[in-house]
Design a protein around this motif. Structure first.
Motif, PDB file in Angstrom:
ATOM      1  N   VAL A  19      -4.139  -8.906  -1.756  1.00 52.58           N
ATOM      2  CA  VAL A  19      -3.215  -8.950  -2.895  1.00 52.58           C
ATOM      3  C   VAL A  19      -2.135  -7.884  -2.718  1.00 52.58           C
ATOM      4  CG1 VAL A  19      -3.004  -8.539  -5.383  1.00 52.58           C
ATOM      5  CG2 VAL A  19      -4.917  -9.894  -4.495  1.00 52.58           C
ATOM      6  N   HIS A  20      -2.565  -6.689  -2.323  1.00 50.80           N
ATOM      7  CA  HIS A  20      -1.638  -5.570  -2.144  1.00 50.80           C
ATOM      8  C   HIS A  20      -0.595  -5.870  -1.054  1.00 50.80           C
ATOM      9  CE1 HIS A  20      -0.555  -1.233  -1.755  1.00 50.80           C
ATOM     10  NE2 HIS A  20      -0.355  -1.588  -0.496  1.00 50.80           N
ATOM     11  N   LEU A  21      -1.061  -6.369   0.097  1.00 51.10           N
ATOM     12  CA  LEU A  21      -0.147  -6.607   1.222  1.00 51.10           C
ATOM     13  C   LEU A  21       0.839  -7.728   0.915  1.00 51.10           C
ATOM     14  CD1 LEU A  21      -2.655  -6.233   4.207  1.00 51.10           C
ATOM     15  CD2 LEU A  21      -0.841  -4.634   3.552  1.00 51.10           C
ATOM     16  N   SER A  53       1.868  -8.467  -1.923  1.00 51.21           N
ATOM     17  CA  SER A  53       2.834  -7.940  -2.894  1.00 51.21           C
ATOM     18  C   SER A  53       4.013  -7.251  -2.207  1.00 51.21           C
ATOM     19  CB  SER A  53       2.137  -6.958  -3.842  1.00 51.21           C
ATOM     20  OG  SER A  53       1.071  -7.590  -4.521  1.00 51.21           O
ATOM     21  N   HIS A  54       3.762  -6.548  -1.102  1.00 53.64           N
ATOM     22  CA  HIS A  54       4.868  -5.964  -0.338  1.00 53.64           C
ATOM     23  C   HIS A  54       5.870  -7.048   0.058  1.00 53.64           C
ATOM     24  CE1 HIS A  54       3.759  -1.762   0.286  1.00 53.64           C
ATOM     25  NE2 HIS A  54       2.549  -2.082   0.730  1.00 53.64           N
ATOM     26  N   LEU A  55       5.339  -8.219   0.480  1.00 60.32           N
ATOM     27  CA  LEU A  55       6.208  -9.295   0.948  1.00 60.32           C
ATOM     28  C   LEU A  55       6.988  -9.920  -0.198  1.00 60.32           C
ATOM     29  CD1 LEU A  55       3.671 -11.004   3.385  1.00 60.32           C
ATOM     30  CD2 LEU A  55       5.554  -9.459   3.976  1.00 60.32           C
ATOM     31  N   TRP A  88       8.359   5.789   2.194  1.00 64.05           N
ATOM     32  CA  TRP A  88       8.698   4.520   1.531  1.00 64.05           C
ATOM     33  C   TRP A  88       7.466   3.633   1.373  1.00 64.05           C
ATOM     34  CZ3 TRP A  88      12.157   2.233  -1.416  1.00 64.05           C
ATOM     35  CH2 TRP A  88      12.131   0.837  -1.516  1.00 64.05           C
ATOM     36  N   ASN A  89       6.622   3.602   2.435  1.00 66.35           N
ATOM     37  CA  ASN A  89       5.395   2.806   2.362  1.00 66.35           C
ATOM     38  C   ASN A  89       4.547   3.239   1.165  1.00 66.35           C
ATOM     39  OD1 ASN A  89       2.943   1.425   2.853  1.00 66.35           O
ATOM     40  ND2 ASN A  89       3.061   1.697   5.049  1.00 66.35           N
ATOM     41  N   ARG A  90       4.373   4.560   0.990  1.00 66.98           N
ATOM     42  CA  ARG A  90       3.569   5.070  -0.141  1.00 66.98           C
ATOM     43  C   ARG A  90       4.229   4.714  -1.482  1.00 66.98           C
ATOM     44  NH1 ARG A  90       0.902   5.612   3.531  1.00 66.98           N
ATOM     45  NH2 ARG A  90       0.305   3.648   2.588  1.00 66.98           N
ATOM     46  N   GLY A 125       6.215   2.126  -2.101  1.00 66.62           N
ATOM     47  CA  GLY A 125       5.977   0.697  -2.325  1.00 66.62           C
ATOM     48  C   GLY A 125       4.558   0.466  -2.820  1.00 66.62           C
ATOM     49  N   ASP A 126       3.608   1.191  -2.229  1.00 71.41           N
ATOM     50  CA  ASP A 126       2.210   1.092  -2.675  1.00 71.41           C
ATOM     51  C   ASP A 126       2.091   1.405  -4.159  1.00 71.41           C
ATOM     52  OD1 ASP A 126       1.600   0.592  -0.070  1.00 71.41           O
ATOM     53  OD2 ASP A 126       0.597   2.500   0.332  1.00 71.41           O
ATOM     54  N   ALA A 127       2.765   2.477  -4.581  1.00 75.46           N
ATOM     55  CA  ALA A 127       2.672   2.895  -5.982  1.00 75.46           C
ATOM     56  C   ALA A 127       3.266   1.834  -6.912  1.00 75.46           C
ATOM     57  CB  ALA A 127       3.382   4.234  -6.175  1.00 75.46           C
ATOM     58  N   VAL A 144      -8.185   1.568   0.218  1.00 79.33           N
ATOM     59  CA  VAL A 144      -7.183   2.002   1.195  1.00 79.33           C
ATOM     60  C   VAL A 144      -5.816   1.661   0.585  1.00 79.33           C
ATOM     61  CG1 VAL A 144      -8.744   1.629   3.123  1.00 79.33           C
ATOM     62  CG2 VAL A 144      -7.258  -0.244   2.383  1.00 79.33           C
ATOM     63  N   ALA A 145      -4.770   2.365   0.985  1.00 82.55           N
ATOM     64  CA  ALA A 145      -3.425   2.138   0.424  1.00 82.55           C
ATOM     65  C   ALA A 145      -3.442   2.185  -1.095  1.00 82.55           C
ATOM     66  CB  ALA A 145      -2.857   0.804   0.914  1.00 82.55           C
ATOM     67  N   GLY A 146      -4.130   3.183  -1.650  1.00 77.87           N
ATOM     68  CA  GLY A 146      -4.343   3.222  -3.097  1.00 77.87           C
ATOM     69  C   GLY A 146      -3.401   4.127  -3.877  1.00 77.87           C
ATOM     70  N   ASP A 153      -1.272   2.273   7.025  1.00 79.65           N
ATOM     71  CA  ASP A 153      -0.045   1.619   7.497  1.00 79.65           C
ATOM     72  C   ASP A 153      -0.037   0.168   7.033  1.00 79.65           C
ATOM     73  OD1 ASP A 153       2.098   0.554   8.786  1.00 79.65           O
ATOM     74  OD2 ASP A 153       1.628   1.411  10.761  1.00 79.65           O
ATOM     75  N   CYS A 154       0.840  -0.178   6.086  1.00 83.45           N
ATOM     76  CA  CYS A 154       0.907  -1.540   5.557  1.00 83.45           C
ATOM     77  C   CYS A 154       1.770  -2.456   6.423  1.00 83.45           C
ATOM     78  CB  CYS A 154       1.417  -1.519   4.116  1.00 83.45           C
ATOM     79  SG  CYS A 154       0.267  -0.706   2.985  1.00 83.45           S
ATOM     80  N   GLY A 155       2.411  -1.909   7.471  1.00 85.77           N
ATOM     81  CA  GLY A 155       3.094  -2.741   8.446  1.00 85.77           C
ATOM     82  C   GLY A 155       4.582  -2.933   8.204  1.00 85.77           C
TER      83      GLY A 155
HETATM   84 ZN   LIG Z   1       0.897  -0.945   0.958  1.00 88.31          ZN
END
Ligand SMILES: [Zn+2]
Length: 375
Positions: free
Chosen positions: A67-69, A71-73, A90-92, A94-96, A111-113, A142-144
């Motif tokens: 779900v998280h990944l 969402s990035h897309l 930026w990755n962090r 976006g995670d937030a 992870v990525a929380g 690393d969310c890629g």
């Molecule tokens: Zn992420």
């Protein structure tokens, strides 16, 4: 065991928790990225998975991460990172932005929380705002490249083309707006920003037609063909009169099977009314019925007299081509379609094109003015 088998249960978990992300979750294909030491997404909607990392996560945690990944897309974090210098930060951020909305359902991945509070920020913001905060951010999961737009060594060719991804995003936005009650606040704001609800398409269509007519006929032609009335008061000089060329208009109607005929009838009636108000009804308007080919050209007095023909595939390029070939050549072409059609790469020469897209938020060709017509 294949990756798809491994992902079946987590994907099901994710779709059950977040039905409005279903089409995005199912659109992602899984690729093996041995040694990447992460589970990430690339910009073409491929999950790049290190099997060793996947083996460490249970169904629930993998589902949360999917779900998280995704969402990035859907939130286009890669494209939004274009002017960002510190991609890890930026990755962090976006995670937030994502996790904020997962918190209410207790679905933040272990992870990525990262949460807004971890960045010293209040909830409900966007990654851009978090990025601008003063708080130091530690590197993490690393969310890629799908999260920051920078290619990774393990990224592989394949996946979705940019146009397909755009359609998916619009589909997700539509799914969210269909059942807004069950959706987290951040997702709802996102969907509304992607497809603003109920813009007044009549006003927009009228403005587009007015501007097209003005561009064609506004280049006022000083002509001696008809002497000015003021010439009567001065017998020695013939003053030029202003002749406004009357624009010829062709309407290309998508009559393919996927079209909503009620919506088409309403759009045609609207155009007819606009043209009548502009004094352009009747002789100057020709209507072409087109699916994958041109079926009928009517010279009609009323747009509502149009007979819808066809019902096969869709190619509005064929319709535009046929309209341009009419004599006299129309100076304005209005295309009415549901948008699921290929478009010519370039605009036709010598004609202005206004595209009315019925019932969807699919983008029109970038060289035409596009109006989205809703029910
Ligand atoms: Zn992420």
């Amino acid at each position: 065991m294949s990756l798809d088998t491994d992902l079946a249960a987590p994907r099901l978990w994710a779709v059950t928790k977040y039905p409005y992300l279903a089409r995005a979750l199912f659109a992602c294909t899984a690729r093996e990225a041995v040694g990447s030491d992460t589970i990430a997404v690339d910009e073409s909607w491929q999950l790049q998975i290190d099997p060793a990392v996947l083996a460490e996560l249970d169904t629930n945690q993998t589902g949360r991460l999917l779900v998280h990944l995704v969402s990035h897309l859907v939130r286009q974090h890669a494209a939004r990172a274009e002017h960002v210098e510190d991609r890890a930060r930026w990755n962090r951020c976006g995670d937030a932005e994502i996790n904020d909305d997962l918190l209410a359902d207790d679905c933040v991945p272990a992870v990525a929380g990262t949460l807004p509070a971890d960045l010293g920020c209040t909830e409900g913001g966007l990654a851009e705002a978090y990025y601008a905060s003063e708080t130091e951010v530690l590197p993490g999961w690393d969310c890629g490249s799908g999260a920051d737009g920078v290619g990774r060594p393990w990224d592989q060719p394949g996946g979705l083309r940019p146009g397909q991804a755009e359609l998916l995003r619009l589909g997700v936005a539509a799914d969210i707006q269909r059942d807004p009650g069950s959706v987290a606040a951040g997702w709802l704001r996102w969907a509304q920003s992607v497809s603003p609800s109920r813009t007044d398409w009549r006003r927009v269509l009228a403005a587009e037609l007015r501007s097209a007519v003005a561009a064609v006929s506004g280049s006022v032609d000083y002509s001696y063909r008809r002497p000015s009335r003021r010439a009567h008061t001065n017998t020695r000089i013939v003053l030029p009169s202003m002749v406004r060329p009357v624009p010829d208009i062709a309407i290309v109607c998508d009559t393919s099977g996927s079209m909503d005929s009620q919506l088409l009838a309403r759009a045609l009636a609207e155009i007819e009314a606009l043209l009548a108000r502009a004094g352009l009804r009747g002789r100057q308007v020709r209507v072409l019925s087109v699916d994958a080919q041109v079926h009928a050209v009517d010279r009609v007095n009323r747009a509502s007299q149009v007979q819808l023909a066809g019902g096969g595939g869709t190619d509005m390029g064929a319709g535009i081509e046929a309209a341009v070939a009419l004599r006299p050549r129309p100076s304005i072409i209005v295309v009415l379609t549901d948008g699921f059609t290929p478009w010519p790469v370039k605009p036709p020469r010598g004609s202005r094109v206004v595209v009315g897209i019925l019932g969807s938020r699919v983008p029109g060709p970038d060289w035409a003015r596009t109006v989205h017509i809703d029910l």
